[in-house]
Design an enzyme around this catalytic site. Structure first.
Site, PDB file in Angstrom:
ATOM      1  N   LYS A 158      -1.466  49.859  17.605  1.00  0.00           N
ATOM      2  CA  LYS A 158      -1.097  50.003  19.022  1.00  0.00           C
ATOM      3  C   LYS A 158      -0.020  51.079  19.175  1.00  0.00           C
ATOM      4  CE  LYS A 158      -2.513  45.309  20.061  1.00  0.00           C
ATOM      5  NZ  LYS A 158      -2.175  43.893  20.186  1.00  0.00           N
ATOM      6  N   GLN A 188       2.938  40.103  20.401  1.00  0.00           N
ATOM      7  CA  GLN A 188       1.780  39.945  19.514  1.00  0.00           C
ATOM      8  C   GLN A 188       1.607  38.459  19.153  1.00  0.00           C
ATOM      9  OE1 GLN A 188      -0.344  42.526  18.504  1.00  0.00           O
ATOM     10  NE2 GLN A 188      -1.572  40.840  17.727  1.00  0.00           N
ATOM     11  N   ASP A 241      -0.779  42.728  28.969  1.00  0.00           N
ATOM     12  CA  ASP A 241      -1.859  41.937  28.371  1.00  0.00           C
ATOM     13  C   ASP A 241      -2.592  41.111  29.428  1.00  0.00           C
ATOM     14  OD1 ASP A 241      -2.433  42.363  25.717  1.00  0.00           O
ATOM     15  OD2 ASP A 241      -0.765  41.139  24.981  1.00  0.00           O
TER      16      ASP A 241
END
Ligand code: NDP
Length: 291
Positions: free
Chosen positions: A53, A97, A120
């Site tokens: 990422k 994460q 997200d």
């Protein structure tokens, strides 16, 4: 019929080029898009995801920051970092994460991320907006699937879509996006009876289960569009060690009209959508600042 293959790497490369231009324009206006990634613990898969990422951010010209904490960190320390990032004008996206170690209440951590920076799309406010048909940040994987369908001009309105899987990250937002596009949507899960009969009705099939090759060619309607979200590592047989999807690619590609491979299908689109969401966040912040 042999299906055409929908190449997620090629589409991602095209989209990332236009994202690079948008990022450059925003940077020139003094609002360089910035993503902060929080990693807790030493899970090797999570470390790889985070590295990828950050690399993708750099390649597209985004600012990125990584905050790594040891597995035994007190949750209050991570929450304090999230609060600081919520208030930081250089950061437009915050990603935690997953999974987090057991001392964490995952949903409390996700709720602590400002909804305006929740790239997200996991925050209840963003899920609520999606349910209402007013999406702001949408979970990256289903958003990537929609971009893939759009890139191929797949008609959705009035067509039968079947989503196998109902997770908060993939299945549910996928179903909501398809409803938003006026498809007639069926959601299947582990308690579904007669899965094959449901799947066989699909003009558009999205498999997001995590069971290697569970969808076989005889379950698929001729000419269907098949999107394989699953990523599984095979444990036995001649392909042991290799990655495969939830769809049995060899048999389904003989029946479908369009199919995504694994790897190289939905996977690369997920990170591309993370970049897109971060840039959207920066664009909204820039627009807000000028009003
Ligand atoms: P989850 O484990 O959270 O959800 C799996 C879903 O599949 C559940 O809703 C479950 O039903 C359902 N399911 C399980 N067994 C069956 C069955 N026999 N028949 C029908 N449905 C079943 O997984 P995720 O949604 O997070 O991920 C799904 C897959 O997608 C995984 O392989 C994952 O690695 C991959 N993935 C890929 C991404 C990408 O970028 N390409 C991103 C995210 C995930 P129930 O709810 O009843 O338990």
């Amino acid at each position: 019929m042999t299906a055409r293959i929908l190449d997620g790497n090629a589409l991602s490369a095209r989209l990332r080029e236009s994202l690079r231009q948008r990022a450059a324009e925003l940077s020139a206006r003094g609002c360089k898009p910035g993503l902060a990634v929080i990693l807790v613990g030493e899970d090797p898969a999570s470390q790889v995801y985070v590295r990828n990422k950050i690399k993708a951010c750099e390649a597209v010209g985004l600012h990125s920051e990584k905050y790594a904490f040891p597995a035994d960190v007190p949750p209050s320390e991570v929450l304090a970092r999230i609060a600081a990032l919520n208030a930081d004008p250089a950061i437009h996206g915050i990603l935690v994460q997953l999974p987090l170690p057991p001392q964490f209440d995952e949903s409390a951590v996700l709720a602590a991320v400002a909804a305006e920076k929740d790239v997200d799309g996991f925050h209840a406010e963003n899920v609520g907006l999606l349910v209402q048909g007013r999406p702001r940040f949408v979970s990256c994987t289903p958003l990537g699937v929609m971009k893939m369908l759009e890139s191929e001009g797949v008609e959705l309105a009035g067509r039968e879509a079947v989503v196998v899987g109902r997770s908060n990250i993939v299945g549910k937002p996928m179903a909501l996006l398809l409803v938003g596009a006026s498809a007639t949507v069926t959601v299947c899960h582990s308690r579904t009876r007669g899965l094959a009969a449901h799947v066989r009705r699909a003009d558009i099939l999205v498999a997001a289960v995590g069971r290697p090759r569970m969808i076989s060619g005889d379950m698929v309607k001729p000419g269907a569009v098949v999107i394989d979200v699953g990523i599984n590592r095979l444990r036995e047989g001649p392909d042991a060690g290799k990655l495969c999807g939830d769809v049995d690619f060899a048999s389904v590609k003989e029946v479908a009209s369009l199919i995504t491979p694994v790897p190289g299908g939905v996977g690369p689109m997920t990170i591309t959508m993370l970049l897109a969401n971060t840039i959207d966040g920066a664009a909204r912040a820039a627009a807000h600042a000028t009003h």
